[in-house]
Design a protein around this motif. Structure first.
Motif, PDB file in Angstrom:
ATOM      1  N   VAL A  52     -51.198 122.447  73.101  1.00 47.66           N
ATOM      2  CA  VAL A  52     -52.233 121.371  73.117  1.00 47.66           C
ATOM      3  C   VAL A  52     -52.471 120.627  71.651  1.00 47.66           C
ATOM      4  CG1 VAL A  52     -54.637 120.686  73.391  1.00 47.66           C
ATOM      5  CG2 VAL A  52     -53.507 122.549  74.838  1.00 47.66           C
ATOM      6  N   GLN A  53     -51.873 119.442  71.677  1.00 47.56           N
ATOM      7  CA  GLN A  53     -52.258 118.587  70.381  1.00 47.56           C
ATOM      8  C   GLN A  53     -53.384 117.531  70.690  1.00 47.56           C
ATOM      9  OE1 GLN A  53     -47.551 117.982  70.155  1.00 47.56           O
ATOM     10  NE2 GLN A  53     -48.305 117.740  68.192  1.00 47.56           N
ATOM     11  N   PHE A  54     -54.135 117.574  69.507  1.00 48.80           N
ATOM     12  CA  PHE A  54     -55.271 116.390  69.417  1.00 48.80           C
ATOM     13  C   PHE A  54     -55.558 116.006  67.822  1.00 48.80           C
ATOM     14  CE2 PHE A  54     -56.941 120.628  69.705  1.00 48.80           C
ATOM     15  CZ  PHE A  54     -58.277 120.666  68.842  1.00 48.80           C
ATOM     16  N   SER A  55     -56.265 115.176  67.617  1.00 48.84           N
ATOM     17  CA  SER A  55     -57.076 114.957  66.275  1.00 48.84           C
ATOM     18  C   SER A  55     -58.371 114.666  66.591  1.00 48.84           C
ATOM     19  CB  SER A  55     -56.312 113.792  65.413  1.00 48.84           C
ATOM     20  OG  SER A  55     -56.353 112.525  66.484  1.00 48.84           O
TER      21      SER A  55
ATOM     22  N   PHE B 177     -70.248 112.417  71.375  1.00 51.10           N
ATOM     23  CA  PHE B 177     -70.528 111.989  69.852  1.00 51.10           C
ATOM     24  C   PHE B 177     -69.466 111.114  69.146  1.00 51.10           C
ATOM     25  CE2 PHE B 177     -74.358 114.651  69.998  1.00 51.10           C
ATOM     26  CZ  PHE B 177     -73.971 115.809  70.769  1.00 51.10           C
ATOM     27  N   SER B 178     -68.308 111.739  69.326  1.00 49.49           N
ATOM     28  CA  SER B 178     -67.203 110.950  68.852  1.00 49.49           C
ATOM     29  C   SER B 178     -65.805 111.326  69.536  1.00 49.49           C
ATOM     30  CB  SER B 178     -66.918 111.594  67.318  1.00 49.49           C
ATOM     31  OG  SER B 178     -66.031 110.832  66.650  1.00 49.49           O
ATOM     32  N   THR B 179     -64.649 111.287  68.944  1.00 50.66           N
ATOM     33  CA  THR B 179     -63.593 111.430  69.884  1.00 50.66           C
ATOM     34  C   THR B 179     -62.606 112.609  69.445  1.00 50.66           C
ATOM     35  OG1 THR B 179     -63.625 109.105  70.109  1.00 50.66           O
ATOM     36  CG2 THR B 179     -61.563 109.968  70.880  1.00 50.66           C
ATOM     37  N   PHE B 180     -62.262 113.228  70.300  1.00 49.36           N
ATOM     38  CA  PHE B 180     -60.836 114.220  70.403  1.00 49.36           C
ATOM     39  C   PHE B 180     -59.816 113.146  70.790  1.00 49.36           C
ATOM     40  CE2 PHE B 180     -63.805 117.913  71.498  1.00 49.36           C
ATOM     41  CZ  PHE B 180     -63.761 118.376  70.393  1.00 49.36           C
TER      42      PHE B 180
ATOM     43  N   VAL C 241     -73.424 124.338  65.371  1.00 45.95           N
ATOM     44  CA  VAL C 241     -73.346 123.243  66.802  1.00 45.95           C
ATOM     45  C   VAL C 241     -72.005 123.275  67.452  1.00 45.95           C
ATOM     46  CG1 VAL C 241     -74.038 121.172  67.714  1.00 45.95           C
ATOM     47  CG2 VAL C 241     -75.162 121.980  65.652  1.00 45.95           C
ATOM     48  N   ARG C 242     -72.022 123.358  68.827  1.00 45.91           N
ATOM     49  CA  ARG C 242     -70.870 123.459  69.626  1.00 45.91           C
ATOM     50  C   ARG C 242     -70.653 122.258  70.648  1.00 45.91           C
ATOM     51  NH1 ARG C 242     -68.064 127.429  73.268  1.00 45.91           N
ATOM     52  NH2 ARG C 242     -67.715 126.489  75.055  1.00 45.91           N
ATOM     53  N   PHE C 243     -69.305 121.760  70.439  1.00 44.01           N
ATOM     54  CA  PHE C 243     -69.150 120.530  71.119  1.00 44.01           C
ATOM     55  C   PHE C 243     -68.084 120.792  71.971  1.00 44.01           C
ATOM     56  CE2 PHE C 243     -70.640 118.898  66.970  1.00 44.01           C
ATOM     57  CZ  PHE C 243     -71.669 118.301  67.440  1.00 44.01           C
ATOM     58  N   GLU C 244     -67.781 120.197  73.111  1.00 49.09           N
ATOM     59  CA  GLU C 244     -66.798 120.484  74.316  1.00 49.09           C
ATOM     60  C   GLU C 244     -66.307 119.125  74.633  1.00 49.09           C
ATOM     61  OE1 GLU C 244     -68.622 122.406  77.550  1.00 49.09           O
ATOM     62  OE2 GLU C 244     -69.115 124.186  76.356  1.00 49.09           O
ATOM     63  N   SER C 245     -64.947 119.163  75.039  1.00 49.57           N
ATOM     64  CA  SER C 245     -64.348 117.990  75.545  1.00 49.57           C
ATOM     65  C   SER C 245     -64.417 118.003  76.659  1.00 49.57           C
ATOM     66  CB  SER C 245     -62.745 117.973  75.245  1.00 49.57           C
ATOM     67  OG  SER C 245     -61.853 118.980  76.161  1.00 49.57           O
ATOM     68  N   GLU C 246     -63.866 117.000  77.834  1.00 51.97           N
ATOM     69  CA  GLU C 246     -63.627 117.192  79.042  1.00 51.97           C
ATOM     70  C   GLU C 246     -62.694 118.315  79.570  1.00 51.97           C
ATOM     71  OE1 GLU C 246     -62.551 113.489  80.872  1.00 51.97           O
ATOM     72  OE2 GLU C 246     -63.727 112.247  79.507  1.00 51.97           O
TER      73      GLU C 246
ATOM     74  N   ASN D 266     -70.286 111.098  63.920  1.00 49.86           N
ATOM     75  CA  ASN D 266     -69.301 111.399  62.870  1.00 49.86           C
ATOM     76  C   ASN D 266     -68.431 112.862  63.384  1.00 49.86           C
ATOM     77  OD1 ASN D 266     -69.130 109.090  61.318  1.00 49.86           O
ATOM     78  ND2 ASN D 266     -70.874 110.129  60.279  1.00 49.86           N
ATOM     79  N   ALA D 267     -69.175 113.680  64.226  1.00 48.74           N
ATOM     80  CA  ALA D 267     -68.515 114.778  64.752  1.00 48.74           C
ATOM     81  C   ALA D 267     -67.376 114.625  65.504  1.00 48.74           C
ATOM     82  CB  ALA D 267     -69.779 115.718  65.186  1.00 48.74           C
TER      83      ALA D 267
END
Length: 475
Positions: free
Chosen positions: A51-54, A30-33, A110-115, A23-24
Protein backbone atom coordinates in the motif's frame (compact mmCIF):
# COMPACT_ATOMS: atom_id res chain seq x y z
CA UNK A 1 -2.24 2.77 19.04
CA UNK A 2 -4.12 6.09 18.84
CA UNK A 3 -7.23 7.03 20.84
CA UNK A 4 -10.40 7.25 18.75
CA UNK A 5 -11.53 10.79 17.86
CA UNK A 6 -15.14 11.66 18.61
CA UNK A 7 -16.20 13.07 15.28
CA UNK A 8 -19.60 14.19 16.58
CA UNK A 9 -17.78 16.94 18.50
CA UNK A 10 -15.91 18.36 15.53
CA UNK A 11 -18.53 20.91 14.58
CA UNK A 12 -18.56 22.56 18.00
CA UNK A 13 -14.80 23.06 18.03
CA UNK A 14 -13.54 26.51 17.02
CA UNK A 15 -12.34 27.49 13.58
CA UNK A 16 -8.74 27.55 14.79
CA UNK A 17 -8.88 23.87 15.75
CA UNK A 18 -10.43 23.01 12.38
CA UNK A 19 -7.59 24.76 10.58
CA UNK A 20 -5.06 22.79 12.59
CA UNK A 21 -6.85 19.56 11.77
CA UNK A 22 -6.81 20.37 8.06
CA UNK A 23 -3.04 20.07 8.17
CA UNK A 24 -3.29 16.59 9.64
CA UNK A 25 -3.14 13.55 7.41
CA UNK A 26 -6.80 12.49 6.95
CA UNK A 27 -8.71 12.03 3.74
CA UNK A 28 -12.14 11.74 5.26
CA UNK A 29 -12.54 14.91 7.33
CA UNK A 30 -9.34 16.77 7.92
CA UNK A 31 -6.86 16.51 5.09
CA UNK A 32 -5.82 13.96 2.48
CA UNK A 33 -4.12 10.60 2.25
CA UNK A 34 -2.92 11.31 -1.25
CA UNK A 35 -2.00 8.99 -4.11
CA UNK A 36 -3.33 5.86 -2.44
CA UNK A 37 -2.51 2.75 -4.46
CA UNK A 38 -2.29 -0.96 -3.80
CA UNK A 39 0.23 -2.91 -5.87
CA UNK A 40 1.91 -6.25 -6.17
CA UNK A 41 5.36 -6.40 -4.66
CA UNK A 42 8.21 -6.32 -7.16
CA UNK A 43 8.48 -10.13 -7.22
CA UNK A 44 4.74 -10.67 -7.67
CA UNK A 45 4.43 -12.52 -4.36
CA UNK A 46 0.84 -13.72 -3.78
CA UNK A 47 1.10 -13.35 0.01
CA UNK A 48 2.39 -9.76 0.04
CA UNK A 49 0.78 -6.55 -1.22
CA UNK A 50 2.13 -3.01 -0.96
CA UNK A 51 0.00 0.00 0.00
CA UNK A 52 1.49 3.31 -1.11
CA UNK A 53 0.25 6.76 -0.12
CA UNK A 54 1.49 10.17 0.90
CA UNK A 55 0.62 12.82 3.48
CA UNK A 56 0.92 16.59 3.45
CA UNK A 57 3.44 16.53 6.28
CA UNK A 58 5.37 13.89 8.26
CA UNK A 59 3.06 11.54 10.15
CA UNK A 60 3.00 8.23 12.02
CA UNK A 61 0.90 5.75 10.06
CA UNK A 62 0.08 2.07 9.73
CA UNK A 63 -2.46 -0.20 8.02
CA UNK A 64 -5.29 -2.18 9.59
CA UNK A 65 -6.63 -5.03 7.45
CA UNK A 66 -8.86 -8.05 7.77
CA UNK A 67 -10.47 -10.84 5.79
CA UNK A 68 -13.77 -9.73 4.30
CA UNK A 69 -16.44 -10.29 6.93
CA UNK A 70 -13.93 -10.96 9.73
CA UNK A 71 -13.20 -7.49 11.09
CA UNK A 72 -13.00 -9.00 14.57
CA UNK A 73 -9.71 -10.65 13.47
CA UNK A 74 -7.89 -7.42 12.76
CA UNK A 75 -4.28 -7.37 11.53
CA UNK A 76 -2.09 -4.31 11.91
CA UNK A 77 1.29 -3.51 10.39
CA UNK A 78 4.08 -1.93 12.45
CA UNK A 79 3.88 1.85 12.68
CA UNK A 80 5.93 3.77 10.09
CA UNK A 81 7.09 6.86 11.93
CA UNK A 82 7.31 10.46 10.76
CA UNK A 83 7.15 10.04 7.02
CA UNK A 84 5.41 11.90 4.22
CA UNK A 85 5.63 9.14 1.61
CA UNK A 86 4.72 5.61 2.62
CA UNK A 87 5.06 2.12 1.23
CA UNK A 88 3.68 -0.39 3.71
CA UNK A 89 3.71 -4.10 2.87
CA UNK A 90 0.89 -6.30 4.15
CA UNK A 91 1.76 -9.87 5.12
CA UNK A 92 -0.02 -12.68 7.03
CA UNK A 93 -2.40 -13.09 4.11
CA UNK A 94 -4.22 -16.08 2.62
CA UNK A 95 -4.17 -17.09 -1.03
CA UNK A 96 -7.12 -16.17 -3.26
CA UNK A 97 -8.93 -14.23 -0.53
CA UNK A 98 -10.71 -10.88 -0.30
CA UNK A 99 -9.50 -8.35 2.28
CA UNK A 100 -10.45 -4.90 3.45
CA UNK A 101 -8.02 -2.31 4.75
CA UNK A 102 -7.75 1.25 5.98
CA UNK A 103 -4.91 3.65 6.64
CA UNK A 104 -4.53 4.89 10.21
CA UNK A 105 -2.46 7.90 11.21
CA UNK A 106 -2.15 10.33 14.07
CA UNK A 107 -0.02 12.48 16.26
CA UNK A 108 -0.38 13.54 19.85
CA UNK A 109 -2.71 10.69 20.74
CA UNK A 110 -5.33 11.52 18.07
CA UNK A 111 -6.31 8.82 15.58
CA UNK A 112 -7.41 9.41 11.99
CA UNK A 113 -8.70 6.79 9.57
CA UNK A 114 -9.02 6.63 5.80
CA UNK A 115 -11.95 5.14 3.97
CA UNK A 116 -12.08 1.34 3.79
CA UNK A 117 -10.67 -0.22 0.61
CA UNK A 118 -10.84 -3.77 -0.76
CA UNK A 119 -8.35 -6.07 -2.49
CA UNK A 120 -8.04 -9.75 -3.39
CA UNK A 121 -4.88 -11.86 -3.19
CA UNK A 122 -3.72 -14.12 -6.01
CA UNK A 123 -3.75 -17.90 -5.98
CA UNK A 124 -0.86 -20.24 -5.13
CA UNK A 125 1.92 -20.13 -7.76
CA UNK A 126 2.13 -23.32 -9.79
CA UNK A 127 5.76 -23.84 -8.71
CA UNK A 128 4.63 -24.27 -5.10
CA UNK A 129 1.76 -26.68 -5.68
CA UNK A 130 2.15 -30.19 -4.30
CA UNK A 131 5.43 -29.62 -2.46
CA UNK A 132 4.17 -30.53 1.02
CA UNK A 133 1.43 -32.93 2.12
CA UNK A 134 0.32 -32.97 5.76
CA UNK A 135 -1.21 -35.99 7.47
CA UNK A 136 -3.35 -34.53 10.26
CA UNK A 137 -5.45 -37.22 11.89
CA UNK A 138 -6.48 -35.72 15.23
CA UNK A 139 -5.96 -32.02 15.74
CA UNK A 140 -7.01 -32.33 19.38
CA UNK A 141 -3.86 -34.35 20.12
CA UNK A 142 -1.57 -31.59 18.91
CA UNK A 143 0.02 -29.34 21.53
CA UNK A 144 -1.14 -25.72 21.56
CA UNK A 145 2.42 -24.57 21.01
CA UNK A 146 2.65 -26.47 17.72
CA UNK A 147 -0.54 -24.91 16.41
CA UNK A 148 0.76 -21.45 17.31
CA UNK A 149 3.71 -21.36 14.94
CA UNK A 150 5.08 -22.30 11.54
CA UNK A 151 7.84 -24.45 10.09
CA UNK A 152 10.70 -23.09 8.01
CA UNK A 153 11.29 -25.17 4.88
CA UNK A 154 13.36 -24.64 1.74
CA UNK A 155 14.28 -26.25 -1.55
CA UNK A 156 17.98 -26.78 -2.21
CA UNK A 157 17.50 -27.53 -5.90
CA UNK A 158 16.95 -24.94 -8.63
CA UNK A 159 14.54 -23.16 -8.75
CA UNK A 160 14.82 -22.68 -5.01
CA UNK A 161 12.29 -21.40 -2.55
CA UNK A 162 11.89 -20.70 1.15
CA UNK A 163 8.55 -21.23 2.84
CA UNK A 164 6.86 -21.11 6.22
CA UNK A 165 4.09 -23.68 6.69
CA UNK A 166 1.61 -24.09 9.53
CA UNK A 167 0.42 -27.38 11.07
CA UNK A 168 -2.44 -27.63 8.57
CA UNK A 169 -0.03 -27.52 5.66
CA UNK A 170 -0.99 -23.96 4.72
CA UNK A 171 1.82 -21.92 3.19
CA UNK A 172 2.02 -18.74 5.27
CA UNK A 173 5.05 -17.05 3.69
CA UNK A 174 7.31 -17.78 0.76
CA UNK A 175 10.14 -16.44 -1.39
CA UNK A 176 11.05 -17.90 -4.77
CA UNK A 177 14.42 -17.94 -6.53
CA UNK A 178 14.88 -18.60 -10.23
CA UNK A 179 18.52 -19.48 -10.81
CA UNK A 180 19.69 -20.68 -7.44
CA UNK A 181 18.87 -23.19 -4.72
CA UNK A 182 18.54 -22.52 -1.00
CA UNK A 183 21.19 -24.61 0.73
CA UNK A 184 20.17 -23.68 4.27
CA UNK A 185 17.94 -21.04 5.86
CA UNK A 186 17.56 -19.79 9.40
CA UNK A 187 15.06 -17.52 11.17
CA UNK A 188 16.90 -14.79 13.08
CA UNK A 189 16.26 -12.86 16.28
CA UNK A 190 15.55 -9.79 14.10
CA UNK A 191 12.55 -11.46 12.42
CA UNK A 192 14.50 -11.96 9.20
CA UNK A 193 15.39 -15.03 7.17
CA UNK A 194 19.08 -15.65 6.56
CA UNK A 195 20.18 -18.12 3.90
CA UNK A 196 23.02 -19.62 1.90
CA UNK A 197 22.31 -19.79 -1.82
CA UNK A 198 24.07 -21.48 -4.74
CA UNK A 199 23.41 -22.84 -8.22
CA UNK A 200 23.25 -26.57 -8.85
CA UNK A 201 26.97 -26.93 -9.56
CA UNK A 202 27.62 -26.51 -5.83
CA UNK A 203 27.18 -29.74 -3.87
CA UNK A 204 24.46 -30.34 -1.30
CA UNK A 205 24.78 -27.81 1.52
CA UNK A 206 27.59 -25.69 0.05
CA UNK A 207 27.04 -22.21 -1.35
CA UNK A 208 28.45 -18.95 -2.67
CA UNK A 209 25.89 -16.34 -1.61
CA UNK A 210 24.59 -14.94 1.66
CA UNK A 211 21.11 -13.42 1.58
CA UNK A 212 19.11 -11.89 4.42
CA UNK A 213 15.46 -11.01 3.77
CA UNK A 214 12.89 -9.22 5.88
CA UNK A 215 9.47 -10.84 6.18
CA UNK A 216 8.13 -8.04 3.98
CA UNK A 217 10.49 -9.24 1.23
CA UNK A 218 13.12 -6.52 1.43
CA UNK A 219 16.78 -7.45 0.97
CA UNK A 220 18.64 -6.64 4.19
CA UNK A 221 21.99 -8.05 3.08
CA UNK A 222 23.30 -9.78 -0.02
CA UNK A 223 26.91 -10.78 -0.61
CA UNK A 224 28.45 -13.08 -3.22
CA UNK A 225 31.65 -15.06 -2.95
CA UNK A 226 34.61 -13.05 -4.21
CA UNK A 227 33.36 -9.73 -2.86
CA UNK A 228 35.17 -8.13 0.10
CA UNK A 229 36.43 -10.84 2.51
CA UNK A 230 33.97 -13.49 1.36
CA UNK A 231 36.64 -15.61 -0.35
CA UNK A 232 35.75 -19.16 0.71
CA UNK A 233 32.89 -21.46 -0.10
CA UNK A 234 30.51 -21.60 2.87
CA UNK A 235 28.27 -24.45 3.94
CA UNK A 236 25.66 -25.99 6.24
CA UNK A 237 25.04 -23.02 8.54
CA UNK A 238 24.43 -19.28 8.53
CA UNK A 239 23.66 -17.38 11.74
CA UNK A 240 23.30 -13.81 12.97
CA UNK A 241 25.15 -13.06 16.20
CA UNK A 242 24.29 -10.51 18.89
CA UNK A 243 26.34 -7.86 17.06
CA UNK A 244 24.36 -8.42 13.84
CA UNK A 245 27.36 -10.06 12.20
CA UNK A 246 27.12 -13.10 9.93
CA UNK A 247 28.53 -16.37 11.26
CA UNK A 248 28.95 -19.32 8.93
CA UNK A 249 30.88 -22.53 8.37
CA UNK A 250 33.59 -22.21 5.73
CA UNK A 251 35.51 -24.68 3.59
CA UNK A 252 39.22 -24.53 4.39
CA UNK A 253 41.82 -26.26 2.20
CA UNK A 254 45.55 -26.71 2.83
CA UNK A 255 48.39 -28.36 0.95
CA UNK A 256 49.99 -30.84 3.36
CA UNK A 257 53.02 -33.08 2.96
CA UNK A 258 51.47 -36.50 3.56
CA UNK A 259 54.43 -38.64 2.47
CA UNK A 260 54.92 -39.81 6.07
CA UNK A 261 51.54 -41.57 5.91
CA UNK A 262 51.82 -42.76 2.31
CA UNK A 263 50.54 -39.69 0.56
CA UNK A 264 51.99 -37.03 -1.72
CA UNK A 265 54.36 -34.20 -0.97
CA UNK A 266 51.59 -31.66 -1.63
CA UNK A 267 48.27 -33.35 -0.91
CA UNK A 268 45.13 -31.25 -0.55
CA UNK A 269 43.35 -31.70 2.76
CA UNK A 270 39.86 -30.23 2.90
CA UNK A 271 38.83 -29.08 6.36
CA UNK A 272 36.34 -26.66 7.88
CA UNK A 273 36.36 -23.33 9.63
CA UNK A 274 34.19 -20.63 11.16
CA UNK A 275 33.93 -17.27 9.42
CA UNK A 276 32.44 -14.06 10.85
CA UNK A 277 31.64 -11.15 8.50
CA UNK A 278 30.21 -7.73 9.30
CA UNK A 279 27.52 -5.91 7.31
CA UNK A 280 30.10 -4.58 4.87
CA UNK A 281 31.55 -8.04 4.16
CA UNK A 282 34.69 -7.43 6.20
CA UNK A 283 36.11 -10.45 8.03
CA UNK A 284 35.85 -9.93 11.79
CA UNK A 285 37.02 -13.33 13.01
CA UNK A 286 37.86 -16.77 11.70
CA UNK A 287 38.90 -20.18 12.98
CA UNK A 288 40.07 -23.35 11.28
CA UNK A 289 40.11 -26.98 12.32
CA UNK A 290 43.77 -26.94 11.23
CA UNK A 291 44.43 -24.74 14.29
CA UNK A 292 43.19 -27.54 16.56
CA UNK A 293 44.29 -30.75 14.86
CA UNK A 294 47.32 -31.96 12.92
CA UNK A 295 46.21 -33.95 9.86
CA UNK A 296 49.35 -36.08 10.08
CA UNK A 297 48.17 -37.45 13.43
CA UNK A 298 44.84 -38.60 12.01
CA UNK A 299 44.94 -42.31 11.20
CA UNK A 300 42.43 -42.08 8.32
CA UNK A 301 43.69 -38.85 6.81
CA UNK A 302 44.49 -40.35 3.40
CA UNK A 303 40.98 -41.72 3.12
CA UNK A 304 39.31 -38.60 4.51
CA UNK A 305 41.53 -35.88 3.01
CA UNK A 306 38.85 -34.88 0.48
CA UNK A 307 36.39 -34.23 3.33
CA UNK A 308 38.37 -34.51 6.53
CA UNK A 309 35.94 -33.60 9.31
CA UNK A 310 32.72 -32.56 7.53
CA UNK A 311 31.34 -29.93 9.91
CA UNK A 312 27.56 -29.99 9.60
CA UNK A 313 26.12 -27.59 12.19
CA UNK A 314 27.08 -24.54 14.18
CA UNK A 315 25.42 -22.91 17.18
CA UNK A 316 26.24 -19.72 19.11
CA UNK A 317 25.97 -20.43 22.83
CA UNK A 318 24.70 -17.81 25.27
CA UNK A 319 28.30 -17.05 26.29
CA UNK A 320 29.13 -16.17 22.68
CA UNK A 321 31.26 -19.26 22.08
CA UNK A 322 30.64 -21.74 19.27
CA UNK A 323 29.32 -25.30 19.31
CA UNK A 324 30.26 -27.14 16.13
CA UNK A 325 29.46 -30.71 15.12
CA UNK A 326 31.44 -33.00 12.81
CA UNK A 327 29.93 -35.88 10.89
CA UNK A 328 33.06 -37.91 10.10
CA UNK A 329 34.46 -38.30 13.62
CA UNK A 330 31.12 -38.17 15.45
CA UNK A 331 32.21 -35.35 17.75
CA UNK A 332 30.79 -32.04 18.96
CA UNK A 333 33.21 -29.30 20.03
CA UNK A 334 32.90 -26.05 21.88
CA UNK A 335 35.29 -23.42 20.48
CA UNK A 336 36.21 -20.25 22.35
CA UNK A 337 35.24 -17.21 20.28
CA UNK A 338 38.08 -15.14 21.74
CA UNK A 339 41.21 -17.27 21.98
CA UNK A 340 40.12 -19.94 19.44
CA UNK A 341 40.87 -22.81 21.85
CA UNK A 342 38.73 -25.96 21.86
CA UNK A 343 37.00 -25.84 25.25
CA UNK A 344 35.69 -29.41 25.16
CA UNK A 345 34.94 -32.33 22.87
CA UNK A 346 31.82 -34.44 23.21
CA UNK A 347 31.08 -37.76 21.49
CA UNK A 348 33.36 -40.52 20.23
CA UNK A 349 36.73 -40.24 21.99
CA UNK A 350 35.69 -36.96 23.60
CA UNK A 351 36.15 -35.48 27.07
CA UNK A 352 32.89 -36.84 28.49
CA UNK A 353 32.06 -40.44 29.30
CA UNK A 354 28.77 -41.24 27.60
CA UNK A 355 26.21 -43.27 29.56
CA UNK A 356 25.85 -46.81 28.29
CA UNK A 357 23.29 -46.96 25.54
CA UNK A 358 23.51 -43.21 24.87
CA UNK A 359 26.33 -43.41 22.35
CA UNK A 360 25.70 -41.70 19.02
CA UNK A 361 27.19 -41.98 15.54
CA UNK A 362 26.76 -38.49 14.10
CA UNK A 363 25.12 -35.32 15.36
CA UNK A 364 23.07 -32.96 13.20
CA UNK A 365 21.30 -29.68 14.06
CA UNK A 366 23.19 -29.57 17.38
CA UNK A 367 22.00 -26.77 19.67
CA UNK A 368 21.46 -25.73 23.27
CA UNK A 369 17.79 -25.43 24.15
CA UNK A 370 16.05 -23.10 26.61
CA UNK A 371 16.80 -25.49 29.48
CA UNK A 372 20.54 -25.34 28.74
CA UNK A 373 20.53 -28.92 27.46
CA UNK A 374 22.41 -30.07 24.38
CA UNK A 375 20.04 -31.41 21.73
CA UNK A 376 21.09 -33.42 18.68
CA UNK A 377 19.66 -35.54 15.91
CA UNK A 378 21.73 -38.74 15.62
CA UNK A 379 21.70 -40.29 12.17
CA UNK A 380 22.38 -43.69 13.73
CA UNK A 381 24.24 -45.15 10.77
CA UNK A 382 25.64 -48.10 12.75
CA UNK A 383 22.14 -49.32 13.64
CA UNK A 384 20.29 -47.96 10.60
CA UNK A 385 17.95 -46.21 13.02
CA UNK A 386 17.91 -42.51 13.82
CA UNK A 387 17.30 -41.05 17.27
CA UNK A 388 17.00 -37.80 19.21
CA UNK A 389 19.24 -37.24 22.23
CA UNK A 390 19.19 -34.54 24.90
CA UNK A 391 22.07 -34.23 27.37
CA UNK A 392 22.89 -32.11 30.39
CA UNK A 393 26.64 -31.39 30.24
CA UNK A 394 28.81 -30.18 33.10
CA UNK A 395 31.90 -28.74 31.37
CA UNK A 396 33.82 -28.45 34.65
CA UNK A 397 33.39 -31.97 36.02
CA UNK A 398 33.01 -33.44 32.51
CA UNK A 399 29.97 -35.31 33.72
CA UNK A 400 26.79 -35.67 31.75
CA UNK A 401 23.29 -36.95 32.28
CA UNK A 402 20.95 -38.21 29.60
CA UNK A 403 17.71 -36.23 29.72
CA UNK A 404 15.97 -37.69 26.70
CA UNK A 405 16.52 -40.53 24.26
CA UNK A 406 13.84 -41.02 21.63
CA UNK A 407 14.36 -43.62 18.95
CA UNK A 408 12.41 -43.19 15.77
CA UNK A 409 10.31 -46.12 14.62
CA UNK A 410 12.19 -49.00 13.07
CA UNK A 411 12.77 -48.24 9.41
CA UNK A 412 12.65 -44.47 10.04
CA UNK A 413 16.21 -43.52 9.25
CA UNK A 414 18.36 -40.99 7.42
CA UNK A 415 22.09 -41.53 7.09
CA UNK A 416 22.65 -37.84 6.28
CA UNK A 417 21.10 -34.53 7.31
CA UNK A 418 18.13 -34.37 9.71
CA UNK A 419 17.04 -32.22 12.66
CA UNK A 420 15.15 -32.30 15.94
CA UNK A 421 13.67 -29.43 17.97
CA UNK A 422 11.61 -29.70 21.13
CA UNK A 423 8.22 -28.00 20.79
CA UNK A 424 7.50 -28.39 24.51
CA UNK A 425 8.54 -30.77 27.29
CA UNK A 426 6.82 -33.74 25.68
CA UNK A 427 6.85 -33.29 21.89
CA UNK A 428 9.59 -33.07 19.26
CA UNK A 429 9.57 -31.87 15.66
CA UNK A 430 11.99 -34.06 13.73
CA UNK A 431 13.06 -34.06 10.09
CA UNK A 432 14.04 -37.41 8.51
CA UNK A 433 15.67 -35.96 5.42
CA UNK A 434 16.44 -38.95 3.20
CA UNK A 435 12.87 -40.21 3.61
CA UNK A 436 11.48 -36.74 2.79
CA UNK A 437 9.41 -36.73 5.97
CA UNK A 438 8.81 -34.50 8.98
CA UNK A 439 7.19 -35.83 12.16
CA UNK A 440 5.79 -34.47 15.38
CA UNK A 441 6.38 -37.17 17.98
CA UNK A 442 6.29 -37.60 21.72
CA UNK A 443 9.16 -38.83 23.90
CA UNK A 444 8.24 -42.44 23.15
CA UNK A 445 8.32 -41.90 19.41
CA UNK A 446 4.55 -41.92 18.89
CA UNK A 447 3.64 -39.93 15.78
CA UNK A 448 0.97 -37.23 16.18
CA UNK A 449 1.49 -35.43 12.89
CA UNK A 450 3.52 -35.91 9.73
CA UNK A 451 4.40 -34.11 6.52
CA UNK A 452 5.69 -35.59 3.27
CA UNK A 453 7.94 -33.34 1.20
CA UNK A 454 8.34 -33.46 -2.58
CA UNK A 455 11.97 -32.39 -2.18
CA UNK A 456 14.62 -33.50 0.31
CA UNK A 457 14.43 -31.27 3.40
CA UNK A 458 17.79 -30.54 5.01
CA UNK A 459 16.24 -29.35 8.28
CA UNK A 460 12.89 -28.06 9.48
CA UNK A 461 12.92 -25.34 12.15
CA UNK A 462 9.86 -24.41 14.19
CA UNK A 463 9.11 -20.68 14.55
CA UNK A 464 6.51 -19.68 17.20
CA UNK A 465 4.14 -16.93 16.10
CA UNK A 466 5.32 -14.97 19.14
CA UNK A 467 8.64 -14.55 17.31
CA UNK A 468 7.28 -13.88 13.81
CA UNK A 469 4.25 -11.64 14.43
CA UNK A 470 2.94 -9.22 13.26
CA UNK A 471 4.33 -10.45 9.94
CA UNK A 472 3.23 -14.06 10.43
CA UNK A 473 0.69 -14.99 13.08
CA UNK A 474 -2.68 -16.62 13.62
CA UNK A 475 -5.15 -16.27 10.76
Amino acid sequence: MFSKINRSRIFVIGIMIIVICVNACNDYVFSTFKNISLNETADGNSLRVAVQFSCAKPEDAYIEYWLNGQKDKLNATPVSKQRSDFKIVLTNLKFNSTYQYRIVSGNGGVRFESEIYTFKTKDVPDQLLGLYHVNLQNEQELPTEFKAGSMLVYNRETPGCIGMIDFQGTLRWYQRFHNTGVKVAHFTQNKTILSILAPMDYPTSYGNEILELSLTGDTIFHLKKGVMDFKQTIHHEILLNAKNQYVTLSADEKLIDLRAVGGKEADTVKGDGILVLDKSGKKIWSWSVFEALDPLKEKNILKEAKDWMHANSLFIDTDGNYIISFYNNGQIWKVNATNKKVMWKFGKGGDFALPKGAEFDQGHAVHINSRRNLVLFDNGTSKKRSQILVFDLNPVSKRISLKLQTQLHEGTFTDRMGSAYLINDSTILTCVSKQNQVFLINKNGKVFWSMMCANTPYRVEFIPFSKSKPYIGAL
